[in-house]
Design an enzyme around this catalytic site. Structure first.
Site, PDB file in Angstrom:
ATOM      1  N   VAL A 176       0.904  -1.220   0.082  1.00 41.05           N
ATOM      2  CA  VAL A 176       0.034   0.077   0.200  1.00 41.05           C
ATOM      3  C   VAL A 176       0.934   1.100  -0.044  1.00 41.05           C
ATOM      4  O   VAL A 176       0.760   2.162  -0.782  1.00 41.05           O
ATOM      5  CB  VAL A 176      -1.042  -0.005   1.150  1.00 41.05           C
ATOM      6  CG1 VAL A 176      -1.686   1.439   1.618  1.00 41.05           C
ATOM      7  CG2 VAL A 176      -1.904  -1.296   1.003  1.00 41.05           C
TER       8      VAL A 176
ATOM      9  N   CYS B  37     -40.611 -19.200  -0.213  1.00 43.71           N
ATOM     10  CA  CYS B  37     -39.434 -19.703  -1.040  1.00 43.71           C
ATOM     11  C   CYS B  37     -38.370 -19.457  -0.269  1.00 43.71           C
ATOM     12  O   CYS B  37     -37.576 -20.792  -0.461  1.00 43.71           O
ATOM     13  CB  CYS B  37     -39.627 -18.637  -2.246  1.00 43.71           C
ATOM     14  SG  CYS B  37     -41.077 -18.722  -3.272  1.00 43.71           S
TER      15      CYS B  37
ATOM     16  N   LYS C 284     -37.532 -22.285   2.218  1.00 42.86           N
ATOM     17  CA  LYS C 284     -37.617 -23.757   1.840  1.00 42.86           C
ATOM     18  C   LYS C 284     -36.395 -23.936   0.620  1.00 42.86           C
ATOM     19  O   LYS C 284     -35.969 -25.459   0.709  1.00 42.86           O
ATOM     20  CB  LYS C 284     -39.109 -23.747   0.983  1.00 42.86           C
ATOM     21  CG  LYS C 284     -39.516 -24.945  -0.133  1.00 42.86           C
ATOM     22  CD  LYS C 284     -40.784 -24.710  -0.406  1.00 42.86           C
ATOM     23  CE  LYS C 284     -41.020 -23.708  -1.561  1.00 42.86           C
ATOM     24  NZ  LYS C 284     -40.372 -24.148  -3.094  1.00 42.86           N
TER      25      LYS C 284
HETATM   26  N1  LIG Z   1      -1.760  -5.463   0.548  1.00 42.71           N
HETATM   27  C1  LIG Z   1      -3.033  -4.915   0.073  1.00 42.71           C
HETATM   28  O1  LIG Z   1      -3.454  -5.303  -1.217  1.00 42.71           O
HETATM   29  C2  LIG Z   1      -3.773  -4.071   0.736  1.00 42.71           C
HETATM   30  C3  LIG Z   1      -4.880  -3.281   0.161  1.00 42.71           C
HETATM   31  C4  LIG Z   1      -5.573  -2.491   0.901  1.00 42.71           C
HETATM   32  C5  LIG Z   1      -5.172  -2.296   2.444  1.00 42.71           C
HETATM   33  N2  LIG Z   1      -4.384  -2.930   3.088  1.00 42.71           N
HETATM   34  C6  LIG Z   1      -3.917  -2.745   4.259  1.00 42.71           C
HETATM   35  O2  LIG Z   1      -2.699  -1.722   4.342  1.00 42.71           O
HETATM   36  C7  LIG Z   1      -1.956  -1.881   5.447  1.00 42.71           C
HETATM   37  C8  LIG Z   1      -0.239  -2.132   4.945  1.00 42.71           C
HETATM   38  O3  LIG Z   1      -0.658  -3.526   4.280  1.00 42.71           O
HETATM   39  P1  LIG Z   1       0.736  -3.794   3.496  1.00 42.71           P
HETATM   40  O4  LIG Z   1       0.150  -5.115   2.552  1.00 42.71           O
HETATM   41  O5  LIG Z   1       0.963  -2.666   2.240  1.00 42.71           O
HETATM   42  O6  LIG Z   1       1.726  -4.309   4.488  1.00 42.71           O
HETATM   43  P2  LIG Z   1       3.189  -4.447   4.209  1.00 42.71           P
HETATM   44  O7  LIG Z   1       3.506  -5.710   5.293  1.00 42.71           O
HETATM   45  O8  LIG Z   1       3.373  -5.036   2.665  1.00 42.71           O
HETATM   46  O9  LIG Z   1       4.029  -3.230   4.551  1.00 42.71           O
HETATM   47  C9  LIG Z   1       4.158  -2.573   5.731  1.00 42.71           C
HETATM   48  C10 LIG Z   1       5.509  -1.912   5.867  1.00 42.71           C
HETATM   49  O10 LIG Z   1       5.604  -1.379   7.112  1.00 42.71           O
HETATM   50  C11 LIG Z   1       6.683  -1.133   7.201  1.00 42.71           C
HETATM   51  N3  LIG Z   1       6.714  -0.696   8.787  1.00 42.71           N
HETATM   52  C12 LIG Z   1       6.360  -1.252   9.951  1.00 42.71           C
HETATM   53  N4  LIG Z   1       6.598  -0.740  10.904  1.00 42.71           N
HETATM   54  C13 LIG Z   1       6.969   0.797  10.756  1.00 42.71           C
HETATM   55  C14 LIG Z   1       7.255   1.779  11.066  1.00 42.71           C
HETATM   56  N5  LIG Z   1       7.166   1.913  12.447  1.00 42.71           N
HETATM   57  N6  LIG Z   1       7.412   3.047  10.490  1.00 42.71           N
HETATM   58  C15 LIG Z   1       7.689   2.689   9.077  1.00 42.71           C
HETATM   59  N7  LIG Z   1       7.494   1.650   8.582  1.00 42.71           N
HETATM   60  C16 LIG Z   1       7.077   0.381   9.290  1.00 42.71           C
HETATM   61  C17 LIG Z   1       7.203  -2.584   7.114  1.00 42.71           C
HETATM   62  O11 LIG Z   1       8.585  -2.605   7.175  1.00 42.71           O
HETATM   63  C18 LIG Z   1       6.569  -2.601   5.973  1.00 42.71           C
HETATM   64  O12 LIG Z   1       7.421  -2.250   4.725  1.00 42.71           O
HETATM   65  C19 LIG Z   1      -2.353  -3.039   6.189  1.00 42.71           C
HETATM   66  O13 LIG Z   1      -3.523  -2.724   7.193  1.00 42.71           O
HETATM   67  C20 LIG Z   1      -3.409  -3.867   5.249  1.00 42.71           C
HETATM   68  O14 LIG Z   1      -4.479  -4.510   5.743  1.00 42.71           O
HETATM   69  C21 LIG Z   1      -3.472  -3.766   2.007  1.00 42.71           C
END
Ligand SMILES: NC(=O)c1ccc[n+]([C@@H]2O[C@H](COP(=O)([O-])OP(=O)(O)OC[C@H]3O[C@@H](n4cnc5c(N)ncnc54)[C@H](O)[C@@H]3O)[C@@H](O)[C@H]2O)c1
Length: 457
Positions: free
Chosen positions: A29, A286, A289
């Site tokens: 993200v 419906c 059932k």
């Molecule tokens: N992957 C997806 O497709 C997707 C889609 C929508 C929402 N999300 C949500 O977005 C969020 C991130 O997901 P992701 O898949 O990108 O995660 P990810 O694990 O790929 O990346 C998270 C990053 O955060 C970094 N990090 C951790 N602590 C940190 C800090 N204190 N300071 C700076 N960086 C730090 C990690 O090193 C890592 O690079 C999650 O909550 C996820 O549920 C993910």
């Protein structure tokens, strides 16, 4: 393909108001958000605790595999619009807005882990304490309702010694991208949602997405947090539903794709808003059932369909929810508006309102019921035999004058939304408890009142 240079032409950053955005967490993200915002003309500072990711980005290489991300990363690093660091404090000081994109994985118990969110929030709070001027923190990570206002904002305020909405802003801006098509989804999202408690922050963040198409929603923080869970649960539900239908079809020697092609062509009842607003349990001659018959034939063919098999129990739980709202009260006199399984019919077969009435009578409640369609059909003899034979215990409770129910009920159960019922409920007294199973048209006004309970809102 939209080239970075083309995107710069549609930049929302005016010469007078350049906005610098820091992005914390450069995973899927964060990396996509940082690179795409930089492509749109914002100055972006990416921050991650992982030095390998930071080094990779500094060298112009994306740390993730995604369509177009490689070339866009190289472009924005080369142009200098994206810089990358491990220095969280400097990044906040040098930016106007911070997007938080750290992971929120499942803990071993299944609970959502907020450890990374708390860690980054602690760092941001310390940096905020030292910063002069307004700064907006935007949580993009997926988190359960209550996390931002119950955990993160208090932590930001405690550590910074500053006040949200007065000294700094906080928004929740969920990310709807899908891995594999995340760059495309960033530029063309299904919607943009910004949750905030102050309009200054909300409008500033909406401004980031000014050139991005799609519907926009500015909502309270809890609503923004919840949207992501509703979406993802529904997507998961759709996949499992299709797979269970597929397994039953296969066991019956049918091509599930031929079946689903027809299912998917129905935009009236299958794909669209129908049946997707919280209300009362389903019933009628419906749905129960046919769900029963389908799960039965699945069992006979030894096809495990836990999702389909739990539809009727889920419906029963919803009915129980209504019962619990009523039984929890000290009052015994109940007035019920509606008895048939839905508006516009007198059909009482498997009506959840009939079951609710029967259970209340069984528990000794003094019930009176009004249903215009049932009263009419009874008058004309159409449904009289059914009511007298199958529901003799309810026949005596049916009244033909809606005001009799209105006067009788210490508790008024609203099981119908006809204008007649809405008008009658509008005349109820404040000492009468209104239990709304259908979402009255003016439910938003009712929700704040002491004498009102909505079954699922
Ligand atoms: N992957 C997806 O497709 C997707 C889609 C929508 C929402 N999300 C949500 O977005 C969020 C991130 O997901 P992701 O898949 O990108 O995660 P990810 O694990 O790929 O990346 C998270 C990053 O955060 C970094 N990090 C951790 N602590 C940190 C800090 N204190 N300071 C700076 N960086 C730090 C990690 O090193 C890592 O690079 C999650 O909550 C996820 O549920 C993910």
């Amino acid at each position: 393909m939209v080239a970075a240079s083309k995107l710069k032409e549609t930049s929302v950053v005016s010469e007078n108001h350049p906005m610098t955005v820091s992005v914390y967490g450069l995973g899927y993200v964060g990396c996509v958000s940082a690179v795409c915002l930089a492509s749109m003309g914002f100055r972006v500072i990416g921050v991650d605790v992982n030095p390998d990711k930071v080094a990779s980005l500094q060298a112009g290489m994306a740390p993730i595999v995604e369509d177009r991300i490689g070339e866009l990363t190289a472009e924005v690093i080369e142009a200098g619009s994206l810089t990358v660091t491990t220095d969280a404090r400097a990044a906040l000081t040098d930016s106007d807005v911070s997007l938080i994109c750290v992971g929120t994985p499942s803990a071993a118990s299944g609970e959502l882990s907020t450890a990374y969110l708390e860690q980054v929030t602690t760092e941001l709070g310390a940096a905020l304490a030292e910063k002069n001027g307004w700064h907006t923190i935007v949580y993009r990570s997926t988190m359960l309702p209550g996390t931002c206002e119950g955990l993160l904002i208090p932590e930001l305020e405690r550590i910074s010694g500053k006040k949200v909405g007065v000294d700094f802003g906080v928004c929740v801006n969920p990310e709807y991208l899908r891995e594999g098509t995340s760059v495309k989804d960033f530029y063309d999202p299904p919607k943009t949602v910004v949750g905030a408690n102050d309009s200054r922050s909300a409008e500033a963040i909406m401004g980031l997405y000014e050139s991005i198409p799609g519907n926009r929603y500015m909502v309270p923080i809890g609503i923004a947090e919840m949207t992501k869970y509703v979406d993802n649960s529904y997507h998961a539900l759709k996949v499992s539903f299709a797979n269970e239908i597929g397994a039953v079809c296969a066991a019956l020697g049918l091509d599930s794709h031929a079946v689903m092609d027809i299912f998917l062509s129905d935009m009236k009842l299958n794909l669209g808003p129908t049946y997707l607003r919280p209300g009362f349990a389903f019933g009628g001659s419906c749905l129960p059932k046919d769900v029963r018959a389908l799960t039965h034939i699945a069992r006979r063919n030894v096809v495990d369909t836990p999702l389909l098999g739990n539809i009727l129990p889920s419906n029963q739980s919803h009915l129980q929810r209504a019962l619990d709202l009523i039984v929890g009260e000290e009052r015994r006199k109940v007035g019920m508006f509606g008895l048939s399984f839905k508006a516009g019919t007198d059909d009482l077969r498997e009506s959840p309102l009939v079951e609710l009435a029967e259970r209340l009578v069984g528990k000794g409640f003094d019930v009176k019921i009004f249903d215009a369609n049932v009263a009419l059909s009874r008058l004309m003899g159409a449904n009289r035999a059914y009511i007298n034979q199958k529901l003799p215990h309810l026949a005596d409770l049916l009244v033909e004058d809606i005001d009799q129910v209105l006067e009788h009920g210490e508790i008024l159960i609203v099981g119908s939304r006809t204008p007649q019922v809405v008008e009658a409920v509008g005349r109820s007294r404040t000492d009468q408890l209104v239990i709304d199973l259908v979402r009255l048209p003016d439910a938003e006004d009712w929700r704040g009142k002491e004498n009102y309970r909505g079954i699922a809102w």
